[in-house]
Design a protein around this motif. Sequence first.
Motif, PDB file in Angstrom:
ATOM      1  N   VAL A 221       5.976 -19.430 -21.341  1.00  0.00           N
ATOM      2  CA  VAL A 221       5.761 -18.120 -22.051  1.00  0.00           C
ATOM      3  C   VAL A 221       5.747 -18.477 -23.465  1.00  0.00           C
ATOM      4  O   VAL A 221       6.749 -19.118 -24.007  1.00  0.00           O
ATOM      5  CB  VAL A 221       7.034 -17.015 -21.690  1.00  0.00           C
ATOM      6  N   ILE A 222       4.999 -17.657 -24.238  1.00  0.00           N
ATOM      7  CA  ILE A 222       4.946 -18.078 -25.619  1.00  0.00           C
ATOM      8  C   ILE A 222       4.898 -16.517 -26.370  1.00  0.00           C
ATOM      9  O   ILE A 222       4.208 -15.485 -26.022  1.00  0.00           O
ATOM     10  CB  ILE A 222       3.473 -18.268 -25.954  1.00  0.00           C
ATOM     11  N   VAL A 223       6.104 -16.256 -27.116  1.00  0.00           N
ATOM     12  CA  VAL A 223       6.341 -15.136 -27.766  1.00  0.00           C
ATOM     13  C   VAL A 223       6.034 -14.833 -29.193  1.00  0.00           C
ATOM     14  O   VAL A 223       6.381 -15.944 -29.942  1.00  0.00           O
ATOM     15  CB  VAL A 223       7.866 -14.692 -27.492  1.00  0.00           C
ATOM     16  N   ILE A 224       5.264 -13.829 -29.663  1.00  0.00           N
ATOM     17  CA  ILE A 224       4.947 -13.742 -30.944  1.00  0.00           C
ATOM     18  C   ILE A 224       5.648 -12.536 -31.531  1.00  0.00           C
ATOM     19  O   ILE A 224       5.215 -11.414 -30.950  1.00  0.00           O
ATOM     20  CB  ILE A 224       3.573 -13.817 -31.173  1.00  0.00           C
ATOM     21  N   LEU A 225       6.164 -12.658 -32.741  1.00  0.00           N
ATOM     22  CA  LEU A 225       6.763 -11.594 -33.290  1.00  0.00           C
ATOM     23  C   LEU A 225       6.085 -11.536 -34.817  1.00  0.00           C
ATOM     24  O   LEU A 225       5.677 -12.299 -35.535  1.00  0.00           O
ATOM     25  CB  LEU A 225       8.303 -11.567 -33.696  1.00  0.00           C
ATOM     26  N   CYS A 226       5.943 -10.148 -35.373  1.00  0.00           N
ATOM     27  CA  CYS A 226       5.479  -9.928 -36.471  1.00  0.00           C
ATOM     28  C   CYS A 226       6.004  -8.675 -37.148  1.00  0.00           C
ATOM     29  O   CYS A 226       6.264  -7.578 -36.385  1.00  0.00           O
ATOM     30  CB  CYS A 226       3.957  -9.972 -36.380  1.00  0.00           C
ATOM     31  N   ARG A 227       5.817  -8.961 -38.544  1.00  0.00           N
ATOM     32  CA  ARG A 227       6.200  -7.431 -39.268  1.00  0.00           C
ATOM     33  C   ARG A 227       7.504  -6.904 -39.114  1.00  0.00           C
ATOM     34  O   ARG A 227       7.685  -5.770 -39.316  1.00  0.00           O
ATOM     35  CB  ARG A 227       5.198  -6.528 -38.987  1.00  0.00           C
ATOM     36  N   VAL A 228       8.482  -8.123 -39.170  1.00  0.00           N
ATOM     37  CA  VAL A 228       9.898  -7.662 -39.473  1.00  0.00           C
ATOM     38  C   VAL A 228      10.218  -7.321 -40.847  1.00  0.00           C
ATOM     39  O   VAL A 228      10.884  -6.409 -40.912  1.00  0.00           O
ATOM     40  CB  VAL A 228      10.660  -9.067 -39.045  1.00  0.00           C
ATOM     41  N   HIS A 229       9.512  -7.567 -41.868  1.00  0.00           N
ATOM     42  CA  HIS A 229       9.400  -7.210 -43.147  1.00  0.00           C
ATOM     43  C   HIS A 229       8.228  -6.524 -43.342  1.00  0.00           C
ATOM     44  O   HIS A 229       7.205  -6.819 -43.011  1.00  0.00           O
ATOM     45  CB  HIS A 229       9.761  -8.628 -43.879  1.00  0.00           C
ATOM     46  N   PRO A 230       8.549  -5.248 -43.786  1.00  0.00           N
ATOM     47  CA  PRO A 230       7.367  -4.339 -44.090  1.00  0.00           C
ATOM     48  C   PRO A 230       6.569  -4.697 -45.049  1.00  0.00           C
ATOM     49  O   PRO A 230       5.219  -4.390 -45.035  1.00  0.00           O
ATOM     50  CB  PRO A 230       7.974  -3.087 -44.469  1.00  0.00           C
ATOM     51  N   GLY A 231       6.829  -5.358 -46.042  1.00  0.00           N
ATOM     52  CA  GLY A 231       5.981  -6.086 -47.224  1.00  0.00           C
ATOM     53  C   GLY A 231       5.084  -7.113 -46.781  1.00  0.00           C
ATOM     54  O   GLY A 231       4.242  -7.559 -47.552  1.00  0.00           O
ATOM     55  N   ASN A 278      10.044  -2.827 -48.624  1.00  0.00           N
ATOM     56  CA  ASN A 278       9.776  -4.314 -48.814  1.00  0.00           C
ATOM     57  C   ASN A 278      10.398  -5.120 -47.783  1.00  0.00           C
ATOM     58  O   ASN A 278       9.655  -6.070 -47.140  1.00  0.00           O
ATOM     59  CB  ASN A 278      10.319  -4.748 -50.362  1.00  0.00           C
ATOM     60  N   ARG A 279      11.559  -5.039 -47.235  1.00  0.00           N
ATOM     61  CA  ARG A 279      12.422  -5.604 -46.539  1.00  0.00           C
ATOM     62  C   ARG A 279      13.015  -5.091 -45.252  1.00  0.00           C
ATOM     63  O   ARG A 279      13.276  -5.538 -44.278  1.00  0.00           O
ATOM     64  CB  ARG A 279      13.227  -6.753 -46.954  1.00  0.00           C
ATOM     65  N   CYS A 280      13.456  -3.762 -45.649  1.00  0.00           N
ATOM     66  CA  CYS A 280      14.613  -3.189 -44.814  1.00  0.00           C
ATOM     67  C   CYS A 280      14.075  -2.047 -43.996  1.00  0.00           C
ATOM     68  O   CYS A 280      12.637  -1.793 -44.181  1.00  0.00           O
ATOM     69  CB  CYS A 280      15.528  -2.852 -45.657  1.00  0.00           C
ATOM     70  N   ASN A 281      14.851  -1.641 -42.983  1.00  0.00           N
ATOM     71  CA  ASN A 281      14.381  -0.734 -41.981  1.00  0.00           C
ATOM     72  C   ASN A 281      15.077   0.831 -42.603  1.00  0.00           C
ATOM     73  O   ASN A 281      15.441   0.859 -43.910  1.00  0.00           O
ATOM     74  CB  ASN A 281      14.972  -0.829 -40.529  1.00  0.00           C
ATOM     75  N   LEU A 282      14.827   1.593 -41.941  1.00  0.00           N
ATOM     76  CA  LEU A 282      15.406   2.920 -42.425  1.00  0.00           C
ATOM     77  C   LEU A 282      16.663   3.224 -43.074  1.00  0.00           C
ATOM     78  O   LEU A 282      16.853   3.669 -44.052  1.00  0.00           O
ATOM     79  CB  LEU A 282      15.238   4.157 -41.178  1.00  0.00           C
ATOM     80  N   GLY A 284      18.337   0.377 -44.344  1.00  0.00           N
ATOM     81  CA  GLY A 284      18.616  -0.353 -45.411  1.00  0.00           C
ATOM     82  C   GLY A 284      19.082  -1.717 -45.033  1.00  0.00           C
ATOM     83  O   GLY A 284      19.622  -2.222 -45.734  1.00  0.00           O
ATOM     84  N   GLN A 285      18.782  -1.825 -43.785  1.00  0.00           N
ATOM     85  CA  GLN A 285      19.253  -3.340 -43.498  1.00  0.00           C
ATOM     86  C   GLN A 285      18.204  -4.236 -43.243  1.00  0.00           C
ATOM     87  O   GLN A 285      17.035  -3.945 -42.691  1.00  0.00           O
ATOM     88  CB  GLN A 285      20.117  -3.410 -41.936  1.00  0.00           C
ATOM     89  N   ASP A 286      18.251  -5.551 -43.460  1.00  0.00           N
ATOM     90  CA  ASP A 286      17.168  -6.596 -43.407  1.00  0.00           C
ATOM     91  C   ASP A 286      17.252  -6.898 -41.934  1.00  0.00           C
ATOM     92  O   ASP A 286      18.078  -7.719 -41.337  1.00  0.00           O
ATOM     93  CB  ASP A 286      17.486  -7.879 -44.230  1.00  0.00           C
ATOM     94  N   LEU A 287      16.099  -6.687 -41.233  1.00  0.00           N
ATOM     95  CA  LEU A 287      16.179  -7.061 -39.601  1.00  0.00           C
ATOM     96  C   LEU A 287      16.286  -8.561 -39.508  1.00  0.00           C
ATOM     97  O   LEU A 287      16.582  -8.886 -38.384  1.00  0.00           O
ATOM     98  CB  LEU A 287      15.041  -6.382 -39.076  1.00  0.00           C
ATOM     99  N   ASN A 288      15.539  -9.352 -40.531  1.00  0.00           N
ATOM    100  CA  ASN A 288      15.683 -10.754 -40.012  1.00  0.00           C
ATOM    101  C   ASN A 288      16.844 -11.460 -40.568  1.00  0.00           C
ATOM    102  O   ASN A 288      16.779 -12.650 -40.838  1.00  0.00           O
ATOM    103  CB  ASN A 288      14.458 -11.260 -41.072  1.00  0.00           C
ATOM    104  N   ARG A 289      17.870 -10.725 -40.678  1.00  0.00           N
ATOM    105  CA  ARG A 289      19.543 -11.186 -40.975  1.00  0.00           C
ATOM    106  C   ARG A 289      20.602 -10.468 -39.857  1.00  0.00           C
ATOM    107  O   ARG A 289      21.621 -10.774 -40.181  1.00  0.00           O
ATOM    108  CB  ARG A 289      19.933 -10.937 -42.475  1.00  0.00           C
ATOM    109  N   THR A 290      19.898  -9.704 -39.251  1.00  0.00           N
ATOM    110  CA  THR A 290      20.785  -9.226 -38.401  1.00  0.00           C
ATOM    111  C   THR A 290      20.522  -9.202 -36.725  1.00  0.00           C
ATOM    112  O   THR A 290      20.896  -8.532 -35.977  1.00  0.00           O
ATOM    113  CB  THR A 290      20.793  -7.595 -38.599  1.00  0.00           C
TER     114      THR A 290
END
Length: 629
Positions: A221-231, A278-282, A284-290
């Motif tokens: 299985v190959i998993v591709i994730l994209c657009r964790v950061h909105p910017g 630019n980086r956060c969700n609704l 205000g948390q950066d999803l690529n650090r949580t």
Amino acid sequence: MGDSDSEDSDGEGGLGNVSRVIIRPPGQSGKAKRGHLCFDAAFETGNLGKADLIGDFEYDLFLRPDTCNPRFRFWFNFTVDNVKQDQRVLFNIVNISKPRNLFNASLVPLVKSSSRPKWQRLPKKNVFYYRSLLHQNHYVLSFAFSFDKEDDVYQFAVAPPYSYSRLQSYLNVIDARQTDQRFVRSVLAKSVQNRNLDLLTIDHVTAKTKASRLDRGFIRVIVILCRVHPGDTPASFMCQGFIEFLIGNHPIAALLRDNFVFKIVPMVNPDGVFLGNNRCNLIGQDLNRTWQVATEYSHPTLYAIRNMLKELDNSDIYQIDFVIDLHANQSLHGCFIYGNTYEDVYRHERHLVFPRLFAANAYDYVAENTMFNADEKKVGCARRYFCERLSDTVNAYTVEVSMGGHYLKDGKTVALYTEDGCKYYRCGRNLARTFLHYYRFINVLPTPVVSEARLRRRNRPRTHHSRSRSRTRYEVKPRPKTTRCYAPIAYTNLSINYDSGGSSDEGGFSPTRPIAPGSSLFSGYRNYRRTHGSSAVTHDQYALLALKSSKYDHLGDFGGGGGVGGSRAHAYMHGRAATAEKSSKSVTFEQPLNVPPKPYLSIIDLNQLTRGCLNRKTGSFDADHHHHH
């Protein structure tokens, strides 16, 4: 000075996007005239917090920070209308939070208008990035622009936008046009604001019979994730190119679909994309650090993806090989990969294979920017989290592509990525091709005997002709004739048996044997046994006395032992040998050391020949030659 706090404003700068804010010169009120610019960012992916008129044609623009987080301010996307013909303006974006970026190198803002819907980059000569004393020594991005059509609505952005609505439209189109069910579209979860977390599954392997599945072992299985950061909008273009290639008709895509399962999440943070963060969700948390602290209520998208991967990892049928997170980079050029470091050497070596193959496939890959680390600050990103929480077979990477451009082959010229995303699509296709090369490299897929390069079509005009042999003949100049004089070789006996046996009786080194003077502890291999029956030599030829006497050998004869110089050296050596004989009486050996005689080679000194002594040396050689005869 500007009337930015009018009833049209969305509040103070930084609390929300401007919504149809008309900037009037000081002292004017009433209906807006032509030339009083109207700013608007109250649309999907829009970002502009405040606009101030500080001169006749100069405006200070303030970016809206991410929702519930004032730290991140880089993405901007806004429109300007109500312009006057040939009106010139200077926009200053004064609160960019990331000073290290490509604005001084190749990155420039984009612009389009209602009559010209294709994004175009502003000329580099009109864009300036500098520290401004008027803005508390902060970095300011200034760009000059001239409006050429009064009826147009102009839109400015830092990168080509890729909105949540555009993704939904694209998925609807490819879902409607597929006829043979090459992928399955599903909703993995809902975001905080109830938007879809789409999942594309390309799985032609599981549909096969159970017997063939058992023969294959695990399904990879190959998993591709994209657009964790909105910017990171270029990452969405790269992901779309990856999807287009995999569901297309290319033979490589068909081979990958038939052998592997792909799980693609094209937009991990749909709320942040919609809001223009630019980086956060609704919240205000950066999803690529949580990733390590994701909960079902605060981070429902991360929570659903994490559970899906854990379920696949614990399955008896599937084996996750790759988790790849696609990002865009604002401060570096080209395309590159961030990887992990492992204490297991074999896993680390296996982890290096994919980036090297990707570098061979991607023309814009920059190896200098590739990095492998285990940084504690990045422990919450997908790359660090999944390499620790999933099985050892998982390779987790972050693939980054620049917002600006990439270097050409000369290493100096920067070619900008196209504004419509075509070159970003190519990055996605290169990523898909790399999976084929990787699985051939580890012998999961067979390597074809014939190259997959397209064969030359019949009746196709040849674009390259073999270079014919040049008919021009160049005259080869003969070498000048020189006088040759052969140097005679004088030797005693060179039939030496270099025996390095381990026995001390045959000349090998033995700890019980006394060490000869002038030789080191490990010089036993220097003692040899002569093959013919000559008398044993009772001194070491490598002793200090013999080495010092060798510097007088050049005074000897040139033919084998005659001459005045030879007699002087012989007399000198005779005196030194007598002295050595007296001093050697005090040294006793338990057994004689068998050493070979020192062969010598007498030749004409070329340095003396070049000093005009050729006649004298040649005469001496002839005299010695006649003397021997």
